[in-house]
Enzyme design. Sequence first.
Site, PDB file in Angstrom:
ATOM      1  CD  GLU A 126      55.652  -8.450  95.938  1.00  0.00           C
ATOM      2  OE1 GLU A 126      55.418  -7.725  96.921  1.00  0.00           O
ATOM      3  OE2 GLU A 126      54.906  -9.394  95.599  1.00  0.00           O
ATOM      4  CG  ASP A 150      51.545 -10.749  94.337  1.00  0.00           C
ATOM      5  OD1 ASP A 150      51.996  -9.694  94.819  1.00  0.00           O
ATOM      6  OD2 ASP A 150      50.824 -11.541  94.972  1.00  0.00           O
TER       7      ASP A 150
END
Length: 629
Positions: free
Chosen positions: A376, A347
């Site tokens: 990400e 993330d």
Amino acid sequence: MFKVFDSRDEYFRSPYGAVTQGTEVEIKFCPPRAWGTKQVTLMVWYDDRSEMAEMPMRWAGLNGANDVYRGVIPTEGAIGPLWYHFRIERLDGRADYYGNNQRCRGGTGQLYESDPPGYQITVYLPDYSVPDWYGNGITYQIFPDRFRRAKVPEPVKGRVIHEDWEEMPVHRPDANGEVLNNDFFGGSLAGAREKLEYLYDMGVTTIYFNPVFQAFSNHRYDTGDYMKIDPMIGTEKELAEFCREAKEKYGIRVLLDGVFNHTGFDSRYFNGRGTYDSLGAYQSKESRFYEWYDFQEWPDKYSSWWGIYTLPQVNESSRSYIDFIINSRDSVVRRWARSGISGWRLDVADELPDEFIEQFRTVMRETNPEAVLIGEVWEDASNKTAYGKRRRYLLGHGLDSVMNYPFRSALIGYLRGGDAREFVEDMECLRENYPKLAFFSLMNLIGTHDSPRILTVLGCDEADYGLSKDERAEKKLSRVQRALGLARLRLATAIQFTFPGSPLVYYGDEAGMEGFEDPFNRKGYPWGKEDKGLLSWYRHLGNARRNSEALRSGEIIWRYAREGLLVYERAGVHESVVVAVNASMKRMSCELDWGSAAATDLITGRSLRNITPVLNLEVEPMSVMLLLC
């Protein structure tokens, strides 16, 4: 007219695209004789050294009415992106420059009066490796609370439980003006395990779970305990059993979502609500977790992700934190590798230091050499600058690949009326800048938990985004909008499933789910109420990819792109598939050089035989052909 330079043409630049460290890149520059060129100099900026090198090019003859100049860009010892352009000295004493086009997307460039934007070459380490199982397969993203529940969960303090699976998630703020995200539907590992065969039938080879660790919120990006599966989802034993059955019985591997830039306010480490029995950083400066956080004024003023107080930011350079997540014998990386997971999605990778990512990957690969690490990143990851620093994502020791948000943006633009040439340009820019292994391992998404449902995006009117939040909560596509959205979605998925990299299916997109932004894009999967025709389409595409070596790993060759018609080939070792997509409302055609005597459309099963060397390909409005030959 003969081109002056084209970075995507191997006549002008060889080899194509990103190169391994030590490769000599041959460059040809071909100015028209009419320019009166006296000398051409390659101007090369080495980003890792912050220095410009001037390399005179050698005149090498003529090509028609153009001079030919040759030069070589050395990359020995270089790492990361470098940029180059050309300085042109004229016979009359003037100097001009030739560089990248103003959109900086590579290909043909243009003349400038002063230093121009440069062309990029990405230099990466020779030992770059990515497990091929990932890019070849299909990824399915599961938001754990909303995919499938085995039973209605028991009441839990601090959590609101929806007994009705079909209810709308809470989106209105409470009396304090906050949306707490503490309403749960009870999706679980046990529920997801019931649907492994369903996923297999769609051709899925990888499950990417949004966070599964104990947390306060339903999205669980506010990690409460990295060492414990959220009890509503299951247990560590259940995760291990899930991974084992998925891989051994169905050939499906599992990726977890790693949220390491911040923890939860309500966590074992910060313990802002006093929920845990540990001494958290919020409670005492003597806490062993205190150094993990950046307090300006302890305890209530601290750094947090995007200023959201429930997500206190972590200092990823803290030795204690690095050991806890990565290096210790029972670190987060090692512990969950033992449960059988096959990698991670990181993330907000932009906010993790390169050193952290590189150490994470090293230990991950030590525990499982076949594990994959996806980041990400929303932009071109080859030249991304975050917090004033050029990132080292795709150079060999960092990320294996990234989530391909540029793919989503370009595809939506094309399908909503854009020119196919723009889609090709955007994708070629990535292909030119990314190491080949990274490009063929991209997570090619068209929808995620962070974006509106793709069916809504493809079917709605622009005015619909101006509705109030309460109106967007209730908004459903009209019959006409939904029909258009479904037609476009079939084309979108045909491209997604036939493109290099792993197509990512966000749970429920295959069932025809609608919804604007969070939480309207996170409703429960409509079991028993799926759009059967759309689900059949996804299965058809999934099996076409599963059964085709060309669609899994073949090279991509652009054959035609103009207005609504896009044609490309996936050329494998033993077969090729020509993908023809018409996103317009009229029949379109093009002529293609053709070397096969027969072809079969994998969509309709129709055969084309005795094909001439030049094929006049006609494609019906809003339709796709997959010609296996």
